[in-house]
Motif scaffolding. Structure first.
Motif, PDB file in Angstrom:
ATOM      1  N   GLY A  23     -72.838  38.341 -15.635  1.00 25.53           N
ATOM      2  CA  GLY A  23     -72.383  37.065 -16.196  1.00 25.53           C
ATOM      3  C   GLY A  23     -71.462  37.308 -17.383  1.00 25.53           C
ATOM      4  N   ALA A  24     -70.356  36.571 -17.469  1.00 27.74           N
ATOM      5  CA  ALA A  24     -69.385  36.790 -18.547  1.00 27.74           C
ATOM      6  C   ALA A  24     -68.657  35.486 -18.858  1.00 27.74           C
ATOM      7  CB  ALA A  24     -68.376  37.852 -18.129  1.00 27.74           C
ATOM      8  N   GLU A  25     -67.992  35.454 -19.977  1.00 28.68           N
ATOM      9  CA  GLU A  25     -67.205  34.284 -20.383  1.00 28.68           C
ATOM     10  C   GLU A  25     -66.007  34.085 -19.456  1.00 28.68           C
ATOM     11  OE1 GLU A  25     -66.591  31.602 -21.921  1.00 28.68           O
ATOM     12  OE2 GLU A  25     -68.688  31.653 -22.529  1.00 28.68           O
ATOM     13  N   ALA A  26     -65.450  35.196 -18.995  1.00 27.61           N
ATOM     14  CA  ALA A  26     -64.290  35.121 -18.105  1.00 27.61           C
ATOM     15  C   ALA A  26     -64.404  36.257 -17.089  1.00 27.61           C
ATOM     16  CB  ALA A  26     -63.006  35.249 -18.912  1.00 27.61           C
ATOM     17  N   TYR A  27     -63.915  36.004 -15.887  1.00 32.34           N
ATOM     18  CA  TYR A  27     -64.062  36.996 -14.807  1.00 32.34           C
ATOM     19  C   TYR A  27     -62.741  37.609 -14.356  1.00 32.34           C
ATOM     20  CZ  TYR A  27     -68.885  35.480 -14.314  1.00 32.34           C
ATOM     21  OH  TYR A  27     -70.205  35.208 -14.553  1.00 32.34           O
ATOM     22  N   ARG A  28     -61.632  37.074 -14.834  1.00 35.72           N
ATOM     23  CA  ARG A  28     -60.333  37.503 -14.299  1.00 35.72           C
ATOM     24  C   ARG A  28     -60.160  39.024 -14.301  1.00 35.72           C
ATOM     25  NH1 ARG A  28     -54.530  35.939 -16.994  1.00 35.72           N
ATOM     26  NH2 ARG A  28     -53.244  37.341 -15.766  1.00 35.72           N
ATOM     27  N   GLU A  29     -60.385  39.628 -15.451  1.00 27.27           N
ATOM     28  CA  GLU A  29     -60.091  41.052 -15.597  1.00 27.27           C
ATOM     29  C   GLU A  29     -61.070  41.904 -14.755  1.00 27.27           C
ATOM     30  OE1 GLU A  29     -57.469  42.279 -16.621  1.00 27.27           O
ATOM     31  OE2 GLU A  29     -58.245  44.311 -16.273  1.00 27.27           O
ATOM     32  N   ALA A  30     -62.370  41.566 -14.856  1.00 20.14           N
ATOM     33  CA  ALA A  30     -63.364  42.341 -14.095  1.00 20.14           C
ATOM     34  C   ALA A  30     -63.151  42.165 -12.591  1.00 20.14           C
ATOM     35  CB  ALA A  30     -64.769  41.896 -14.487  1.00 20.14           C
ATOM     36  N   THR A  31     -62.755  40.959 -12.180  1.00 22.57           N
ATOM     37  CA  THR A  31     -62.526  40.707 -10.751  1.00 22.57           C
ATOM     38  C   THR A  31     -61.294  41.472 -10.269  1.00 22.57           C
ATOM     39  OG1 THR A  31     -63.472  38.506 -11.017  1.00 22.57           O
ATOM     40  CG2 THR A  31     -62.186  38.887  -9.025  1.00 22.57           C
ATOM     41  N   ARG A  32     -60.242  41.414 -11.066  1.00 24.92           N
ATOM     42  CA  ARG A  32     -59.024  42.151 -10.711  1.00 24.92           C
ATOM     43  C   ARG A  32     -59.352  43.632 -10.503  1.00 24.92           C
ATOM     44  NH1 ARG A  32     -56.023  45.624 -12.621  1.00 24.92           N
ATOM     45  NH2 ARG A  32     -57.074  45.685 -14.627  1.00 24.92           N
ATOM     46  N   SER A  33     -60.091  44.172 -11.474  1.00 20.38           N
ATOM     47  CA  SER A  33     -60.392  45.593 -11.443  1.00 20.38           C
ATOM     48  C   SER A  33     -61.286  45.957 -10.248  1.00 20.38           C
ATOM     49  CB  SER A  33     -61.044  45.973 -12.774  1.00 20.38           C
ATOM     50  OG  SER A  33     -61.689  47.193 -12.678  1.00 20.38           O
ATOM     51  N   VAL A  34     -62.332  45.173  -9.991  1.00 21.23           N
ATOM     52  CA  VAL A  34     -63.252  45.559  -8.916  1.00 21.23           C
ATOM     53  C   VAL A  34     -62.636  45.313  -7.539  1.00 21.23           C
ATOM     54  CG1 VAL A  34     -64.590  43.404  -8.709  1.00 21.23           C
ATOM     55  CG2 VAL A  34     -65.695  45.582  -8.232  1.00 21.23           C
ATOM     56  N   TYR A  35     -61.810  44.296  -7.403  1.00 22.02           N
ATOM     57  CA  TYR A  35     -61.124  44.097  -6.113  1.00 22.02           C
ATOM     58  C   TYR A  35     -60.174  45.266  -5.848  1.00 22.02           C
ATOM     59  CZ  TYR A  35     -62.518  39.840  -3.749  1.00 22.02           C
ATOM     60  OH  TYR A  35     -63.202  38.935  -2.988  1.00 22.02           O
ATOM     61  N   ARG A  36     -59.502  45.682  -6.890  1.00 22.75           N
ATOM     62  CA  ARG A  36     -58.588  46.814  -6.732  1.00 22.75           C
ATOM     63  C   ARG A  36     -59.366  48.095  -6.372  1.00 22.75           C
ATOM     64  NH1 ARG A  36     -53.546  48.861 -10.034  1.00 22.75           N
ATOM     65  NH2 ARG A  36     -53.374  50.724  -8.772  1.00 22.75           N
ATOM     66  N   ARG A  37     -60.497  48.314  -7.075  1.00 22.31           N
ATOM     67  CA  ARG A  37     -61.312  49.507  -6.775  1.00 22.31           C
ATOM     68  C   ARG A  37     -61.865  49.441  -5.350  1.00 22.31           C
ATOM     69  NH1 ARG A  37     -65.687  48.938 -10.347  1.00 22.31           N
ATOM     70  NH2 ARG A  37     -64.684  47.394 -11.635  1.00 22.31           N
ATOM     71  N   THR A  38     -62.201  48.220  -4.926  1.00 17.95           N
ATOM     72  CA  THR A  38     -62.708  48.052  -3.559  1.00 17.95           C
ATOM     73  C   THR A  38     -61.648  48.476  -2.550  1.00 17.95           C
ATOM     74  OG1 THR A  38     -64.162  46.246  -4.201  1.00 17.95           O
ATOM     75  CG2 THR A  38     -63.533  46.330  -1.879  1.00 17.95           C
ATOM     76  N   MET A  39     -60.421  48.034  -2.760  1.00 23.32           N
ATOM     77  CA  MET A  39     -59.365  48.369  -1.806  1.00 23.32           C
ATOM     78  C   MET A  39     -59.092  49.885  -1.808  1.00 23.32           C
ATOM     79  SD  MET A  39     -58.998  45.504  -0.504  1.00 23.32           S
ATOM     80  CE  MET A  39     -57.651  45.688   0.656  1.00 23.32           C
ATOM     81  N   THR A  40     -59.192  50.508  -2.987  1.00 27.30           N
ATOM     82  CA  THR A  40     -58.998  51.967  -3.062  1.00 27.30           C
ATOM     83  C   THR A  40     -60.111  52.676  -2.305  1.00 27.30           C
ATOM     84  OG1 THR A  40     -58.007  51.681  -5.220  1.00 27.30           O
ATOM     85  CG2 THR A  40     -58.715  53.905  -4.669  1.00 27.30           C
ATOM     86  N   ARG A  43     -58.902  37.847  -8.456  1.00 28.00           N
ATOM     87  CA  ARG A  43     -58.925  38.318  -7.055  1.00 28.00           C
ATOM     88  C   ARG A  43     -57.502  38.489  -6.526  1.00 28.00           C
ATOM     89  NH1 ARG A  43     -61.819  34.696  -2.480  1.00 28.00           N
ATOM     90  NH2 ARG A  43     -60.555  33.111  -3.484  1.00 28.00           N
ATOM     91  N   ALA A  44     -56.663  37.480  -6.743  1.00 26.32           N
ATOM     92  CA  ALA A  44     -55.286  37.560  -6.235  1.00 26.32           C
ATOM     93  C   ALA A  44     -54.564  38.760  -6.871  1.00 26.32           C
ATOM     94  CB  ALA A  44     -54.541  36.266  -6.539  1.00 26.32           C
ATOM     95  N   GLU A  45     -54.785  38.964  -8.165  1.00 25.73           N
ATOM     96  CA  GLU A  45     -54.109  40.082  -8.847  1.00 25.73           C
ATOM     97  C   GLU A  45     -54.598  41.436  -8.324  1.00 25.73           C
ATOM     98  OE1 GLU A  45     -53.275  37.700 -13.037  1.00 25.73           O
ATOM     99  OE2 GLU A  45     -54.995  39.031 -12.905  1.00 25.73           O
ATOM    100  N   GLY A  46     -55.908  41.546  -8.119  1.00 23.39           N
ATOM    101  CA  GLY A  46     -56.468  42.805  -7.619  1.00 23.39           C
ATOM    102  C   GLY A  46     -55.949  43.133  -6.223  1.00 23.39           C
ATOM    103  N   LEU A  47     -55.920  42.119  -5.360  1.00 21.45           N
ATOM    104  CA  LEU A  47     -55.440  42.342  -3.989  1.00 21.45           C
ATOM    105  C   LEU A  47     -53.949  42.669  -3.996  1.00 21.45           C
ATOM    106  CD1 LEU A  47     -57.407  39.511  -2.128  1.00 21.45           C
ATOM    107  CD2 LEU A  47     -57.708  41.978  -1.814  1.00 21.45           C
ATOM    108  N   GLU A  48     -53.237  41.962  -4.837  1.00 22.99           N
ATOM    109  CA  GLU A  48     -51.789  42.194  -4.926  1.00 22.99           C
ATOM    110  C   GLU A  48     -51.487  43.613  -5.412  1.00 22.99           C
ATOM    111  OE1 GLU A  48     -49.141  38.675  -6.164  1.00 22.99           O
ATOM    112  OE2 GLU A  48     -49.623  39.810  -7.979  1.00 22.99           O
ATOM    113  N   GLU A  49     -52.207  44.041  -6.456  1.00 15.95           N
ATOM    114  CA  GLU A  49     -51.998  45.402  -6.971  1.00 15.95           C
ATOM    115  C   GLU A  49     -52.281  46.444  -5.899  1.00 15.95           C
ATOM    116  OE1 GLU A  49     -54.310  46.055 -10.508  1.00 15.95           O
ATOM    117  OE2 GLU A  49     -53.305  44.400 -11.534  1.00 15.95           O
ATOM    118  N   ALA A  50     -53.226  46.106  -4.991  1.00 15.71           N
ATOM    119  CA  ALA A  50     -53.569  47.052  -3.925  1.00 15.71           C
ATOM    120  C   ALA A  50     -52.579  46.972  -2.760  1.00 15.71           C
ATOM    121  CB  ALA A  50     -54.984  46.781  -3.432  1.00 15.71           C
ATOM    122  N   GLY A  51     -51.590  46.086  -2.882  1.00  9.48           N
ATOM    123  CA  GLY A  51     -50.552  46.011  -1.849  1.00  9.48           C
ATOM    124  C   GLY A  51     -50.926  45.153  -0.643  1.00  9.48           C
TER     125      GLY A  51
END
Ligand SMILES: C=C(O[C@@H]1C=C(C(=O)O)C=C[C@H]1O)C(=O)O
Length: 332
Positions: free
Chosen positions: A87-104, A142-150
Motif C-alpha cells: 500500500g502506498a500514497e502513489a503507485y505510478r513509479e512502483a507500477t512502472r518499475s514492476v511492469y518493466r521488470r516483468t517484461m524483462t 502500467r502504460a509507462e512500464g509497458l512502453e519502456e519494455a517496447g
C-alpha cells in the motif's frame, strides 16, 4: 495444456501440475513459493467467508522460481506470474518499475507474450495525495512500464482486469506464453481502452478486450462493463448496466467467432467471475448471470469497487472455443 479451476473445496493435491494458485480471501498476502508453486492472496471476501481458490494447472512438468519480486511457475509453454506492491500514497513509479521488470523477466525466461493480466487495486476510486484517482495513477505507471519494455500498444496488449480489492496495495497475476500464438481482440462497439480520450486519466488503460490461446482453445474475456464507445451508460441503473454488459459480451463473442471461424457463445464459459460494487446488488446480479449462462457454469461474485466510480458491475471469464477440423487444419 493450461487449465484453470475455481473452487472452495477441491484439495490442491487433486490437481496435476500446479502453475500457480490465487486465494481470494480476507487478506492480501505477498506471493511465495512455500507450497512449491506460486501462491498469492488477494483480499476479495470478508474475513468470515470461505476463501475461493483459482488454480492454474498444466499437464506438463512445472518449474517455479522468483526474481525481482515476481514469483512464477512455468511448464515450457505457459507461465503464471504474480507480484504485490505494498500500500502506498502513489503507485505510478512502483507500477512502472514492476511492469518493466516483468517484461524483462518474461523475455529472459522465454515467455515474451502476455496472454492475460489481473490487476487488483485497493482503494481504486480514492483520490491520492497528488489529486489523482488511484486507478488513473496505476494506469499511468502500467502504460509507462509497458512502453519502456517496447510493447506494441495497438497489437500486443493482453486481455486484462483492473478492479478493486478489500486489502491494501496492488496484487497482480498473469499468464504469459512462449510461442507468440495468442490473438487479441477488440469489441466492435467499444473504443479500444488504450485509445480512451484524456478525460479518463493521463494514460489510457493498457488492455485488449479478449485474448485467444489457440493451443488450448481458450478465450480470455477481459473485465467487461456497461461502456459503449468510451462512455459509461445507465448510470445508477443496475439492470440497464447488466443489459449493456451482457450485450457487450455477446457482441464480442460474435465478433471473435466471425474472425476465427470458431464457435463461442454465452454458455461456453468454463469460469465466470463478476464484481459488484454494492453488496445488496450481489443476489440480483447472480440471478441475471444464471439466467444468461445456465446452471452449470462455475460462477463467483465479489463485492468490490470497479475502475470507474459510476460502474455497478463488471464481468469477466474464460470460455472454451470450438473449432471445426476444417478451421483447425487451416481450411485445407
Ligand atoms: C471495465 C473496464 O476496464 C476495467 C479495467 C481494466 C484494466 O485497467 O486493466 C481491464 C478491464 C476492466 O477490468 C473498461 O474500461 O471497459
Amino acid at each position: 495444456m493450461i487449465d484453470v479451476a475455481v473452487s472452495t473445496d477441491t484439495p490442491l493435491r487433486d490437481y496435476g501440475g500446479i502453475l500457480g494458485v490465487v486465494e481470494f480471501g480476507g487478506q492480501s498476502r505477498n506471493p511465495d513459493l512455500t507450497a512449491g508453486y506460486p501462491t498469492v492472496g488477494i483480499a476479495m471476501r470478508e474475513q468470515r467467508e470461505q476463501p475461493v481458490r483459482e488454480v492454474w494447472t498444466s499437464a506438463s512438468e512445472v518449474t517455479s522460481g522468483a526474481r525481482d519480486g515476481i514469483v512464477y511457475g512455468h511448464d515450457g509453454t505457459h507461465l503464471f506470474g504474480t507480484f504485490r506492491l505494498p500500500g502506498a500514497e502513489a503507485y505510478r513509479e512502483a507500477t512502472r518499475s514492476v511492469y518493466r521488470r516483468t517484461m524483462t523477466l518474461l523475455h529472459d525466461l522465454g515467455y515474451p507474450h502476455l496472454v492475460r493480466m489481473w490487476n487488483h487495486i485497493a482503494d481504486i476510486n480514492h483520490t491520492n495525495a497528488g489529486g489523482l484517482e488511484v486507478y488513473r495513477d496505476f494506469c499511468q505507471g502500467r502504460a509507462e512500464g509497458l512502453e519502456e519494455a517496447g510493447t506494441d500498444m495497438s497489437a500486443g496488449l493482453p486481455a486484462a482486469t483492473g478492479i478493486g480489492s478489500r486489502g491494501d496495495g496492488v496484487v497482480v497475476y498473469f499468464i504469459a506464453e512462449r510461442s507468440g500464438a495468442p490473438l487479441h481482440f477488440e469489441n466492435p462497439r467499444q473504443v479500444p481502452a488504450h485509445r480512451y480520450p484524456r478525460e479518463y486519466g493521463p494514460r489510457s488503460p493498457s488492455f485488449a478486450r479478449a485474448t485467444l490461446l489457440p493451443s488450448s482453445e481458450k478465450l480470455f474475456l477481459s473485465g467487461t462493463a456497461s461502456i459503449i464507445g468510451h462512455r459509461s451508460t445507465h448510470v445508477g441503473d443496475l439492470d440497464g448496466q447488466c443489459d449493456t454488459t451482457l450485450e457487450n459480451i455477446r457482441l464480442l463473442l460474435a465478433s471473435v467467432s466471425e474472425k476465427t471461424g470458431g464457435k463461442v457463445e454465452m454458455d461456453s464459459f468454463t469460469m465466470l467471475k463478476a464484481y459488484v460494487r454494492h453488496e445488496s446488488d450481489v443476489p440480483h446480479v447472480r440471478r441475471r448471470l444464471r439466467e444468461e449462462v445456465g446452471p452449470l457454469v462455475p460462477l463467483e461474485l465479489f463485492n468490490v469497487d470497479i475502475c470507474r466510480s459510476e460502474l455497478l458491475l463488471e464481468i469477466e471469464g474464460v470460455l472454451t472455443m470450438k473449432f471445426s477440423d476444417e478451421v483447425r487444419g487451416g481450411g485445407s
